[in-house]
Design an enzyme around this catalytic site. Structure first.
Site, PDB file in Angstrom:
ATOM      1  N   ASN A  26       0.863  -1.149   0.119  1.00 47.94           N
ATOM      2  CA  ASN A  26      -0.256  -0.307   0.017  1.00 47.94           C
ATOM      3  C   ASN A  26       0.558   1.383   0.052  1.00 47.94           C
ATOM      4  O   ASN A  26       2.142   0.721   0.177  1.00 47.94           O
ATOM      5  CB  ASN A  26      -1.213   0.190   1.418  1.00 47.94           C
ATOM      6  CG  ASN A  26      -0.309  -0.365   2.678  1.00 47.94           C
ATOM      7  OD1 ASN A  26       0.342   0.986   2.958  1.00 47.94           O
ATOM      8  ND2 ASN A  26      -0.376  -1.395   2.774  1.00 47.94           N
ATOM      9  N   GLY A  34      -2.429 -10.063   3.845  1.00 49.78           N
ATOM     10  CA  GLY A  34      -1.780 -10.547   2.311  1.00 49.78           C
ATOM     11  C   GLY A  34      -0.604 -10.571   2.091  1.00 49.78           C
ATOM     12  O   GLY A  34       0.307 -10.978   3.065  1.00 49.78           O
ATOM     13  N   ASP A  36       1.916  -8.784   1.245  1.00 48.92           N
ATOM     14  CA  ASP A  36       2.177  -7.938   1.953  1.00 48.92           C
ATOM     15  C   ASP A  36       3.061  -8.740   3.561  1.00 48.92           C
ATOM     16  O   ASP A  36       3.588  -8.593   3.571  1.00 48.92           O
ATOM     17  CB  ASP A  36       1.801  -6.552   2.222  1.00 48.92           C
ATOM     18  CG  ASP A  36       2.697  -5.228   2.783  1.00 48.92           C
ATOM     19  OD1 ASP A  36       3.976  -5.751   2.492  1.00 48.92           O
ATOM     20  OD2 ASP A  36       2.062  -4.229   2.390  1.00 48.92           O
ATOM     21  N   SER A 119      -3.219  -6.780  -6.256  1.00 57.95           N
ATOM     22  CA  SER A 119      -4.596  -6.086  -6.833  1.00 57.95           C
ATOM     23  C   SER A 119      -5.660  -6.902  -5.917  1.00 57.95           C
ATOM     24  O   SER A 119      -6.369  -6.073  -6.560  1.00 57.95           O
ATOM     25  CB  SER A 119      -5.296  -4.533  -7.451  1.00 57.95           C
ATOM     26  OG  SER A 119      -4.653  -3.430  -7.692  1.00 57.95           O
ATOM     27  N   GLY A 121      -6.467  -9.749  -4.124  1.00 55.02           N
ATOM     28  CA  GLY A 121      -6.877  -9.513  -3.293  1.00 55.02           C
ATOM     29  C   GLY A 121      -7.929  -9.150  -2.607  1.00 55.02           C
ATOM     30  O   GLY A 121      -8.949  -8.269  -2.570  1.00 55.02           O
ATOM     31  N   TYR A 123      -7.379  -5.546  -2.795  1.00 52.77           N
ATOM     32  CA  TYR A 123      -8.318  -4.531  -3.141  1.00 52.77           C
ATOM     33  C   TYR A 123      -9.395  -5.046  -4.607  1.00 52.77           C
ATOM     34  O   TYR A 123      -9.109  -3.429  -5.220  1.00 52.77           O
ATOM     35  CB  TYR A 123      -6.786  -3.967  -4.258  1.00 52.77           C
ATOM     36  CG  TYR A 123      -5.824  -2.857  -3.021  1.00 52.77           C
ATOM     37  CD1 TYR A 123      -6.320  -2.837  -1.385  1.00 52.77           C
ATOM     38  CD2 TYR A 123      -4.965  -2.436  -3.465  1.00 52.77           C
ATOM     39  CE1 TYR A 123      -5.310  -1.860  -1.010  1.00 52.77           C
ATOM     40  CE2 TYR A 123      -4.034  -1.289  -2.568  1.00 52.77           C
ATOM     41  CZ  TYR A 123      -4.663  -1.084  -1.465  1.00 52.77           C
ATOM     42  OH  TYR A 123      -3.580  -0.208  -0.616  1.00 52.77           O
TER      43      TYR A 123
HETATM   44  N1  AR6 Z   1       2.435 -15.700  -1.976  1.00 52.24           N
HETATM   45  C1  AR6 Z   1       1.824 -15.188  -3.508  1.00 52.24           C
HETATM   46  N2  AR6 Z   1       0.498 -14.980  -3.384  1.00 52.24           N
HETATM   47  C2  AR6 Z   1       0.124 -14.319  -1.993  1.00 52.24           C
HETATM   48  C3  AR6 Z   1       0.684 -14.971  -0.875  1.00 52.24           C
HETATM   49  C4  AR6 Z   1       1.769 -14.983  -0.838  1.00 52.24           C
HETATM   50  N3  AR6 Z   1       2.179 -15.985   0.032  1.00 52.24           N
HETATM   51  N4  AR6 Z   1      -0.105 -14.749   0.107  1.00 52.24           N
HETATM   52  C5  AR6 Z   1      -1.533 -13.703  -0.489  1.00 52.24           C
HETATM   53  N5  AR6 Z   1      -1.489 -14.050  -2.133  1.00 52.24           N
HETATM   54  P1  AR6 Z   1      -3.361  -9.205  -1.374  1.00 52.24           P
HETATM   55  P2  AR6 Z   1      -3.813  -6.707  -3.053  1.00 52.24           P
HETATM   56  C6  AR6 Z   1      -2.003 -14.038  -2.850  1.00 52.24           C
HETATM   57  O1  AR6 Z   1      -4.430  -9.248  -0.627  1.00 52.24           O
HETATM   58  O2  AR6 Z   1      -5.461  -7.255  -3.367  1.00 52.24           O
HETATM   59  C7  AR6 Z   1      -2.495  -5.284   2.142  1.00 52.24           C
HETATM   60  O3  AR6 Z   1      -2.840  -5.531   3.564  1.00 52.24           O
HETATM   61  C8  AR6 Z   1      -3.367 -13.619  -2.928  1.00 52.24           C
HETATM   62  O4  AR6 Z   1      -4.515 -14.790  -2.894  1.00 52.24           O
HETATM   63  O5  AR6 Z   1      -1.927  -9.686  -1.187  1.00 52.24           O
HETATM   64  O6  AR6 Z   1      -2.694  -5.422  -3.635  1.00 52.24           O
HETATM   65  C9  AR6 Z   1      -1.267  -4.160   1.551  1.00 52.24           C
HETATM   66  O7  AR6 Z   1      -0.238  -3.969   2.337  1.00 52.24           O
HETATM   67  C10 AR6 Z   1      -3.902 -12.691  -3.978  1.00 52.24           C
HETATM   68  O8  AR6 Z   1      -4.626 -13.781  -5.202  1.00 52.24           O
HETATM   69  O9  AR6 Z   1      -3.296  -7.542  -2.215  1.00 52.24           O
HETATM   70  C11 AR6 Z   1      -2.647  -3.700   1.093  1.00 52.24           C
HETATM   71  O10 AR6 Z   1      -3.030  -2.810   1.733  1.00 52.24           O
HETATM   72  C12 AR6 Z   1      -3.079 -11.559  -4.277  1.00 52.24           C
HETATM   73  O11 AR6 Z   1      -2.102 -12.034  -3.862  1.00 52.24           O
HETATM   74  C13 AR6 Z   1      -3.038  -4.990   0.142  1.00 52.24           C
HETATM   75  O12 AR6 Z   1      -3.422  -5.691   1.036  1.00 52.24           O
HETATM   76  C14 AR6 Z   1      -3.229  -9.611  -3.448  1.00 52.24           C
HETATM   77  O13 AR6 Z   1      -3.702 -10.047  -2.734  1.00 52.24           O
HETATM   78  C15 AR6 Z   1      -3.167  -4.543  -1.574  1.00 52.24           C
HETATM   79  O14 AR6 Z   1      -4.178  -5.361  -1.769  1.00 52.24           O
END
Ligand code: AR6
Length: 174
Positions: A26, A34, A36, A119, A121, A123
């Site tokens: 973010n 997630g 991050d 984005s 997850g 987002y």
């Molecule tokens: N390895 C690979 N993919 C993953 C992992 C992992 N260990 N963990 C989750 N995913 P998201 P966004 C996938 O929510 O939508 C955070 O709080 C997950 O299943 O991580 O860009 C940040 O600080 C999904 O397919 O990221 C921001 O505030 C993908 O990663 C916000 O979330 C992205 O999901 C960003 O949201």
């Protein structure tokens, strides 16, 4: 599955032995949930300390840090757009995330890079649409630059991996 410098796998991006993994961060770059959260947990507290010196980062841009306890020596943090229905520049901002991350990798002389599905997850960007942008921008970049040897898309679920594989196959025949 490998296709023209692109690989698609299912797994945990924090385990990838590549030159850099990309973080779906973010704008604060100070961590979150997630992928991050997983990256910060695996890298350890020095990652957060370095992030404090490189953030904040606007949506659509990327910043590079060390990887600390990760197998990957670098992390490229990019900030994807929050999905707001699709008419708020989300496609362009997501494309910019991929382009800026790929450009940073080449500027640092890196040859292997792994992306999560930015984005899609917290987002809430629709997966099919995000996947077309991710693969389209990466294929274009790989055609124009020969510095990157391989870009791996690390899907967290088997269902996501199948979407990536289907769309890559569609793009490769068209
Ligand atoms: N390895 C690979 N993919 C993953 C992992 C992992 N260990 N963990 C989750 N995913 P998201 P966004 C996938 O929510 O939508 C955070 O709080 C997950 O299943 O991580 O860009 C940040 O600080 C999904 O397919 O990221 C921001 O505030 C993908 O990663 C916000 O979330 C992205 O999901 C960003 O949201």
């Amino acid at each position: 599955m490998k296709e023209g410098g692109i690989a698609i796998v299912q797994g945990d991006i924090t385990r990838m032995k590549v030159d850099a993994i990309v973080n779906a961060a973010n704008t604060s770059l100070l961590g979150g949930g997630g992928v991050d959260g997983a990256i910060h947990r695996a890298a350890g507290p020095q990652l957060l300390a370095e992030c404090r010196t490189v953030g904040p980062c606007p949506t659509g841009e990327s910043r590079i840090t060390g990887g600390y306890r990760l197998p990957a020596p670098y992390v490229i943090h990019t900030v994807g757009p929050v999905w707001q229905g699709g008419a708020h520049g989300e496609d362009q901002l997501l494309a910019s995330c991929y382009r800026s991350a790929l450009r940073l990798a080449t500027e640092h002389g890196l040859s292997t890079l792994a992306f999560p599905s930015i984005s899609t997850g917290a987002y809430r960007f629709p997966l099919d649409r995000a996947c077309r942008i991710a693969l389209g921008e990466t294929l274009r970049f790989l055609r124009e630059e020969d510095s990157l040897a391989e870009v791996t898309f690390v899907c967290f679920t088997a269902a996501d991996r199948e979407v990536y594989r289907r769309i890559l196959a569609e793009m490769s025949v068209s």
